[in-house]
Write a protein that holds these residues in place. Structure first.
Motif, PDB file in Angstrom:
ATOM      1  N   PHE A 140       8.865   5.169  -9.680  1.00 15.76           N
ATOM      2  CA  PHE A 140       9.937   5.962  -9.664  1.00 15.76           C
ATOM      3  C   PHE A 140      10.173   7.447  -8.586  1.00 15.76           C
ATOM      4  O   PHE A 140       9.529   8.380  -9.159  1.00 15.76           O
ATOM      5  N   ARG A 141       8.494   7.430  -7.955  1.00 10.31           N
ATOM      6  CA  ARG A 141       7.915   8.581  -7.245  1.00 10.31           C
ATOM      7  C   ARG A 141       8.675   9.035  -6.056  1.00 10.31           C
ATOM      8  O   ARG A 141       8.930   8.079  -5.758  1.00 10.31           O
ATOM      9  N   SER A 142       8.825   9.991  -5.812  1.00 12.50           N
ATOM     10  CA  SER A 142       8.822  10.551  -4.677  1.00 12.50           C
ATOM     11  C   SER A 142       8.299  10.034  -3.573  1.00 12.50           C
ATOM     12  O   SER A 142       6.787  10.049  -3.557  1.00 12.50           O
ATOM     13  N   GLN A 143       8.582   9.832  -2.093  1.00 14.56           N
ATOM     14  CA  GLN A 143       7.840   9.551  -0.831  1.00 14.56           C
ATOM     15  C   GLN A 143       6.704  10.349  -1.104  1.00 14.56           C
ATOM     16  O   GLN A 143       6.967  11.857  -1.096  1.00 14.56           O
ATOM     17  N   GLN A 144       5.354  10.156  -0.370  1.00 13.84           N
ATOM     18  CA  GLN A 144       4.531  10.725  -0.466  1.00 13.84           C
ATOM     19  C   GLN A 144       4.584  11.772   0.952  1.00 13.84           C
ATOM     20  O   GLN A 144       5.436  11.419   1.756  1.00 13.84           O
ATOM     21  N   SER A 145       4.065  13.138   0.680  1.00 15.67           N
ATOM     22  CA  SER A 145       4.497  13.882   1.256  1.00 15.67           C
ATOM     23  C   SER A 145       3.098  13.784   2.648  1.00 15.67           C
ATOM     24  O   SER A 145       2.312  12.473   2.906  1.00 15.67           O
ATOM     25  N   ASN A 176       0.644  -1.590   0.139  1.00 15.81           N
ATOM     26  CA  ASN A 176      -0.155  -0.371   0.075  1.00 15.81           C
ATOM     27  C   ASN A 176       1.105   1.199  -0.114  1.00 15.81           C
ATOM     28  O   ASN A 176       1.632   1.578   1.057  1.00 15.81           O
ATOM     29  N   ASP A 177       0.494   2.218  -0.932  1.00 19.89           N
ATOM     30  CA  ASP A 177       0.891   3.544  -0.843  1.00 19.89           C
ATOM     31  C   ASP A 177       2.848   3.054  -0.949  1.00 19.89           C
ATOM     32  O   ASP A 177       3.414   4.149  -0.166  1.00 19.89           O
ATOM     33  N   ALA A 178       2.886   2.165  -1.891  1.00 23.85           N
ATOM     34  CA  ALA A 178       4.583   2.258  -2.516  1.00 23.85           C
ATOM     35  C   ALA A 178       4.938   3.394  -2.828  1.00 23.85           C
ATOM     36  O   ALA A 178       4.437   3.891  -3.727  1.00 23.85           O
ATOM     37  N   TRP A 179       6.418   3.327  -3.073  1.00 27.95           N
ATOM     38  CA  TRP A 179       7.320   4.723  -3.353  1.00 27.95           C
ATOM     39  C   TRP A 179       8.191   4.051  -4.140  1.00 27.95           C
ATOM     40  O   TRP A 179       8.969   2.647  -3.607  1.00 27.95           O
ATOM     41  N   SER A 180       9.602   4.705  -4.722  1.00 27.91           N
ATOM     42  CA  SER A 180      10.951   4.050  -5.040  1.00 27.91           C
ATOM     43  C   SER A 180      11.556   3.290  -4.087  1.00 27.91           C
ATOM     44  O   SER A 180      12.187   2.693  -4.165  1.00 27.91           O
ATOM     45  N   GLY A 181      11.307   4.252  -3.093  1.00 34.78           N
ATOM     46  CA  GLY A 181      12.119   3.675  -1.843  1.00 34.78           C
ATOM     47  C   GLY A 181      11.536   2.992  -0.932  1.00 34.78           C
ATOM     48  O   GLY A 181      11.687   2.692   0.495  1.00 34.78           O
ATOM     49  N   GLY A 182      10.261   2.850  -0.733  1.00 35.68           N
ATOM     50  CA  GLY A 182       9.553   2.166   0.673  1.00 35.68           C
ATOM     51  C   GLY A 182       7.840   1.927  -0.164  1.00 35.68           C
ATOM     52  O   GLY A 182       7.571   2.214  -0.449  1.00 35.68           O
ATOM     53  N   ALA A 183       7.051   1.818   0.878  1.00 37.25           N
ATOM     54  CA  ALA A 183       6.092   1.453   1.181  1.00 37.25           C
ATOM     55  C   ALA A 183       5.373   1.506   2.600  1.00 37.25           C
ATOM     56  O   ALA A 183       6.058   1.617   3.840  1.00 37.25           O
ATOM     57  N   GLU A 184       3.899   2.876   2.735  1.00 36.63           N
ATOM     58  CA  GLU A 184       3.202   2.964   3.523  1.00 36.63           C
ATOM     59  C   GLU A 184       2.961   1.858   5.033  1.00 36.63           C
ATOM     60  O   GLU A 184       3.449   1.044   5.485  1.00 36.63           O
ATOM     61  N   ASN A 185       2.822   0.683   4.318  1.00 34.27           N
ATOM     62  CA  ASN A 185       2.558  -1.091   4.742  1.00 34.27           C
ATOM     63  C   ASN A 185       3.592  -1.114   4.454  1.00 34.27           C
ATOM     64  O   ASN A 185       3.563  -3.204   3.767  1.00 34.27           O
ATOM     65  N   HIS A 186       4.679  -1.152   5.082  1.00 35.26           N
ATOM     66  CA  HIS A 186       6.533  -2.274   4.586  1.00 35.26           C
ATOM     67  C   HIS A 186       6.335  -0.602   5.650  1.00 35.26           C
ATOM     68  O   HIS A 186       7.206   0.026   5.694  1.00 35.26           O
ATOM     69  N   THR A 187       7.683  -2.202   6.778  1.00 34.61           N
ATOM     70  CA  THR A 187       8.318  -2.125   7.912  1.00 34.61           C
ATOM     71  C   THR A 187      10.007  -2.479   7.818  1.00 34.61           C
ATOM     72  O   THR A 187       9.842  -3.768   8.033  1.00 34.61           O
ATOM     73  N   PRO A 188      10.857  -1.831   7.273  1.00 35.72           N
ATOM     74  CA  PRO A 188      12.002  -2.483   7.388  1.00 35.72           C
ATOM     75  C   PRO A 188      12.931  -3.180   8.608  1.00 35.72           C
ATOM     76  O   PRO A 188      13.033  -4.570   8.257  1.00 35.72           O
ATOM     77  N   GLY A 189      12.285  -2.860   9.966  1.00 31.00           N
ATOM     78  CA  GLY A 189      12.666  -3.092  10.820  1.00 31.00           C
ATOM     79  C   GLY A 189      12.356  -5.072  11.221  1.00 31.00           C
ATOM     80  O   GLY A 189      12.703  -6.244  11.400  1.00 31.00           O
ATOM     81  N   THR A 190      10.762  -5.509  10.568  1.00 30.91           N
ATOM     82  CA  THR A 190       9.923  -6.679  10.273  1.00 30.91           C
ATOM     83  C   THR A 190       9.982  -7.464   9.341  1.00 30.91           C
ATOM     84  O   THR A 190       9.412  -8.723   9.477  1.00 30.91           O
ATOM     85  N   GLU A 191       9.791  -6.826   8.110  1.00 34.41           N
ATOM     86  CA  GLU A 191       9.627  -7.180   6.849  1.00 34.41           C
ATOM     87  C   GLU A 191      10.570  -6.605   6.115  1.00 34.41           C
ATOM     88  O   GLU A 191      10.314  -7.256   4.567  1.00 34.41           O
ATOM     89  N   GLY A 192      11.748  -6.341   6.610  1.00 34.34           N
ATOM     90  CA  GLY A 192      12.980  -7.243   5.632  1.00 34.34           C
ATOM     91  C   GLY A 192      13.585  -5.758   4.891  1.00 34.34           C
ATOM     92  O   GLY A 192      12.829  -4.654   4.662  1.00 34.34           O
TER      93      GLY A 192
END
Length: 565
Positions: free
Chosen positions: A333-338, A270-286
């Motif tokens: 390619f998008r920047s992170q959401q504001s 959810n709400d993916a951007w070039s460097g991550g996503a709202e529904n992605h937690t690097p600490g637990t989801e890699g």
């Protein structure tokens, strides 16, 4: 025979043929006949499951996509052994034969070949067939040579008009947002039953990444998807894609029409951007890059889509001199959401397209000699202000649209969150006098018909540069689903308030699920909106709801009292 591509890739253009196309007659057969024809083509996985124990089997149907004047991309998956299920990595590499014929009995085979279903590609195969005639219907199938009972279901596809053809019309089914757990895919079944479509355009969210019971919440789940946990790895994404290809309505629409698809966020998270996503937690989801790459690999394995340069989905297809279709990738390619209070939505440092893709789009629009410039964009480009809504409506809309629950005037995941890119693109249309640009959009789980203003605040005193047709979701939650109220009750207030605050919005429907049918002629582009009776009913019926069109040269939408027949 030498043939040339009709797909314009971001880092180069391909030459085209000069075949001509005689005007063809369009007709819609009666519902009973159309349904019978679709049933004959529908590859139901259950009908083939018994063969898995005996040897190779085709359990996930067949598909075609990205039609060209001289060819089309064919797809299937073979299950070589019973344990070679999607995502398992098990099973031997298997040679697969493909055939293309002018008749569904395959008495007139015009092309054939062999490819290999490899474990490294999850036993999916693609055949990029060339040497076909433009604007023709073909039938295709796969088989495993040297074995018994291994023929795939039969698929039907269609090539595009010749590049310079004066095509009299082109017609697309248009869909987005198909959440497995939220309901049944009846919209696909009804599109499969039509015999008048050149292709089906999927504008994103073909799958959803959530764990079971997260969206929608568990008590509203209609059917559980697999795997039950949130998908993170390559095997996870393969399993989720594989599950969708066992749905009877999914396999029916893929067997009946070529697919043209782009991705949105839920093919990743959810709400993916070039460097991550709202529904992605690097600490637990890699690592996000690893997850993104896994999602892309599974997508290109399981979807009948040609990857463009650098493994993205932005590309260009042509339908004679009638329409160029520009397909965008608004996640890679998008920047992170504001964030709330940041005030940076207007920053030129932030982009939804990335510089290279925006330049590619602008150049393609300016160079196009087609009557219509269609742009497939996964999120809405028209500006929309939500801040004038009463609090009791703003909160559920915030949930639906991913806005902060405290209230925010804009949806920062759409082009509203990247206004510099939008201003540059709209200015380009105006400055270059580019006419007849129509944006085709999904994502928002509502149907809209919009003018795309040069300056929203002064519209309609200021001009419109383009128009936009937004289709609702196949199943994903809309306003009445979130509030658990009857359609056309609370939503009526919200729709009125949004239209009052956004005078370029001519119509919106916050309640329905369904699909669109876009019919394009030299004189106009018309979107017919269809709704299904109940997303929770596997036998749901469909009915026409509304139609809007853009007359050539006007850059405005107007209501039409009947769908195209």
């Amino acid at each position: 025979m030498t043939s040339r591509l009709n797909i314009d890739r971001p880092l180069g253009t391909a030459a085209g043929t000069t075949d001509s196309l005689a005007p063809r007659r369009r007709s819609v057969v009666k519902a009973a006949a159309a349904t019978a024809g679709a049933a004959a083509l529908a590859p139901l996985a259950t009908a083939h499951a018994a063969h898995a124990a005996d040897g190779p089997a085709f359990l996930h149907g067949v598909a075609s996509g990205d039609p060209l004047p001289d060819g089309v991309l064919l797809w299937t998956r073979v299950t070589p052994t019973p344990d070679a299920v999607p995502g398992s990595g098990k099973g031997p590499d298997t040679d697969v034969r493909w055939e293309v014929a002018q008749d569904k009995d395959f008495r007139q085979v015009v092309a054939h070949g062999t490819t290999t279903a490899r474990a490294s590609a999850d036993h999916t195969v693609k055949a990029d067939v060339r040497g076909l005639l433009p604007a023709n219907v073909y039938y295709f199938r796969f088989s495993v040579e040297g074995t018994q009972s291994t023929a795939s279901p039969v698929g039907r596809t269609r090539t595009a008009p010749a590049l310079d053809a004066q095509a009299t019309g082109v017609r697309f089914g248009v869909v987005s947002c198909s959440n497995w757990e939220a309901g049944y895919f009846s919209a696909y079944r009804h599109l499969a039953a039509r015999t008048d479509l050149d292709a089906v355009l999927h504008l994103g969210d073909y799958i959803y990444e959530y764990k079971t019971g997260e969206y929608p919440e568990a008590k509203y789940v209609v059917r559980q998807h697999e795997p039950r946990h949130e998908i993170l790895t390559l095997a996870d994404y393969r399993v989720r894609h594989g599950l969708h290809k066992t749905d009877a309505d999914v396999t029916a629409v893929h067997a009946a029409h070529p697919l043209i698809a782009i991705w949105d966020d839920h093919e990743f998270a959810n709400d993916a951007w070039s460097g991550g996503a709202e529904n992605h937690t690097p600490g637990t989801e890699g690592d996000w890059a690893a997850r993104q790459q896994a999602a892309k690999q599974a997508y290109f394995e399981w979807m009948p889509v040609r990857p463009s340069t650098a493994g993205t989905v932005y590309r260009r297809l042509r339908f004679g001199r009638l329409a160029d279709l520009h397909l965008l990738d608004l996640r890679s390619f998008r920047s992170q959401q504001s964030t709330v209070g940041n005030g940076d939505v207007d920053s030129p440092e932030r982009s939804i397209t990335g510089r290279a893709q925006l330049d590619w789009l602008k150049a393609g629009l300016a160079a196009s000699d087609a009557s219509w410039k269609l742009v497939g964009t996964s999120v809405m480009i028209s500006p929309v202000a939500f801040g004038s809504l009463p609090a009791h409506l703003l909160e559920p809309l915030a949930e639906l649209l991913g806005l902060p629950t405290g209230g925010l005037a804009i949806n920062v995941d759409q082009w509203d969150g990247y206004t510099h890119d939008r201003k540059e693109l709209i200015g380009h249309l105006r400055d270059k006098s580019i006419r007849n640009t129509v944006f085709l959009t999904g994502d928002i789980h509502m149907a809209w018909a919009n003018d795309v203003p040069v300056t929203a605040g002064t519209y309609p005193l200021s001009p419109s540069a383009a128009t936009e047709f937004v289709v609702t979701s196949v199943t994903s939650d809309n306003l009445d689903d979130i509030l658990h109220v009857a359609p056309n009750t609370i939503s009526t207030v919200a729709e009125g308030a949004i239209k009052a605050a956004n005078r370029h919005v001519k119509w919106l429907d916050m309640d329905a699920h369904g699909y669109g049918v876009l019919d394009v002629t030299a004189e106009r582009s018309q979107m017919d909106y269809y709704v299904v009776s109940d997303r929770r009913d596997p036998a749901a019926t469909t009915s026409w709801a509304r139609s809007y069109r853009t007359l050539s040269g006007t850059q405005k939408v107007e209501r039409v009292n009947a769908p195209v027949l």
